[in-house]
Design a protein around this motif. Structure first.
Motif, mmCIF file in Angstrom:
data_model
loop_
_atom_site.group_PDB
_atom_site.id
_atom_site.type_symbol
_atom_site.label_atom_id
_atom_site.label_comp_id
_atom_site.label_asym_id
_atom_site.label_seq_id
_atom_site.Cartn_x
_atom_site.Cartn_y
_atom_site.Cartn_z
ATOM 1 N N THR A 108 0.792 -1.229 0.000
ATOM 2 C CA THR A 108 0.000 0.000 0.000
ATOM 3 C C THR A 108 0.826 1.282 0.000
ATOM 4 O O THR A 108 0.267 2.373 0.123
ATOM 5 N N LEU A 109 2.129 1.174 -0.165
ATOM 6 C CA LEU A 109 2.988 2.360 -0.104
ATOM 7 C C LEU A 109 2.549 3.435 -1.097
ATOM 8 O O LEU A 109 2.415 4.611 -0.744
ATOM 9 N N LYS A 110 2.330 3.074 -2.354
ATOM 10 C CA LYS A 110 1.975 4.058 -3.370
ATOM 11 C C LYS A 110 0.620 4.707 -3.073
ATOM 12 O O LYS A 110 0.422 5.896 -3.342
ATOM 13 N N ALA A 111 -0.300 3.935 -2.535
ATOM 14 C CA ALA A 111 -1.590 4.505 -2.154
ATOM 15 C C ALA A 111 -1.403 5.565 -1.076
ATOM 16 O O ALA A 111 -2.049 6.625 -1.103
ATOM 17 N N HIS A 112 -0.512 5.310 -0.125
ATOM 18 C CA HIS A 112 -0.235 6.295 0.916
ATOM 19 C C HIS A 112 0.444 7.540 0.337
ATOM 20 O O HIS A 112 0.147 8.669 0.755
ATOM 21 N N GLU A 113 1.342 7.349 -0.603
ATOM 22 C CA GLU A 113 1.963 8.497 -1.255
ATOM 23 C C GLU A 113 0.895 9.359 -1.936
ATOM 24 O O GLU A 113 0.923 10.599 -1.867
ATOM 25 N N LEU A 114 -0.048 8.703 -2.589
ATOM 26 C CA LEU A 114 -1.110 9.427 -3.277
ATOM 27 C C LEU A 114 -1.993 10.185 -2.290
ATOM 28 O O LEU A 114 -2.453 11.305 -2.582
#
Length: 230
Positions: free
Chosen positions: A105-111
């Motif tokens: 979920t890293l990219k979702a958190h970045e978004l």
């Protein structure tokens, strides 16, 4: 003008209790607002990765992941997910664990950090949770995330640039470090006015009680969050 109560919420879009907790907290906000003595509430979401070692493309079902990651018997996992589906239904959410695509979920958190900068974090948080738990969307891939970002009004090209560069990964890491400093070991975790911590997807009445307490002594200096654990 009355200053708003700040509520900081640590959560992960891959956390089923986080979506339930969101609904229960929203119900509490309605009750708090109707109390007459309510103050406006400002909400900010913070990153927390429950399983940071998860691959972007996990080969298997949610049952496969939990059985392997937690070392639980498959029959117990199936029963647990069934119970979670019933809890979600009690707050109007139609979870589909058969369709769910487990991912990092890293990219979702970045978004979500990107959305915060554009005043759309709340809208994106809701969209990501629904996409993950109800619609079976893949939230680890940039293309899918960009599409969802555009749906809530973010510029698709800007969202893609942020995700491809990884420039907001340090902001995610900072959120996780703050969670560790507070002693947060699980999510959702709510910090109200920098002083009161509520752990878990509590019933709305619990949130109302904490909001009312924070509103009554809002002029006191903020201190380290104190946990209310269920």
């Amino acid at each position: 003008m009355t200053a708003p109560l700040k509520v900081d919420i640590w959560s992960d879009i891959a956390c089923p209790w986080c979506y339930v907790g969101k609904r229960r907290f929203e119900e509490a906000l309605v009750a708090f607002d109707a109390s007459g003595a309510a103050r406006p509430v400002e909400i900010e979401y913070h990153s927390f990765e429950l399983a940071p070692d998860t691959p972007v493309d996990f080969d298997g079902s949610e049952v496969d992941f939990l059985a392997g990651h937690k070392g639980m018997p498959r029959e117990q996992v199936v029963q647990m997910l069934g119970q979670m589906t019933e809890v979600a239904a009690s707050v109007g959410l139609d979870y589909d664990f058969d369709a769910l695509q487990h991912t990092k979920t890293l990219k979702a958190h970045e978004l979500l950090h990107h959305a915060k900068a554009h005043g759309l974090q709340g809208e994106l948080k809701e969209r990501l949770l629904r996409a993950y738990f109800v619609e079976g969307r893949h939230l680890g891939r940039i293309d899918d995330l960009v599409e969802l970002a555009a749906e809530v009004g973010l510029d698709a090209d800007a969202a893609r640039a942020v995700l491809e560069s990884g420039e907001l990964a340090p902001a995610v890491a900072q959120d996780i470090a703050q969670a560790q400093a507070y002693g947060i070991q699980g999510v959702p975790f709510f910090v109200v006015d920098g002083k009161y911590g509520v752990s878990g997807a509590q019933e709305p009445a619990v949130f109302v009680q904490v909001l009312e307490k924070a509103a009554s002594d809002a002029d006191e200096p903020a201190d380290q969050a104190t946990s209310t654990r269920g």
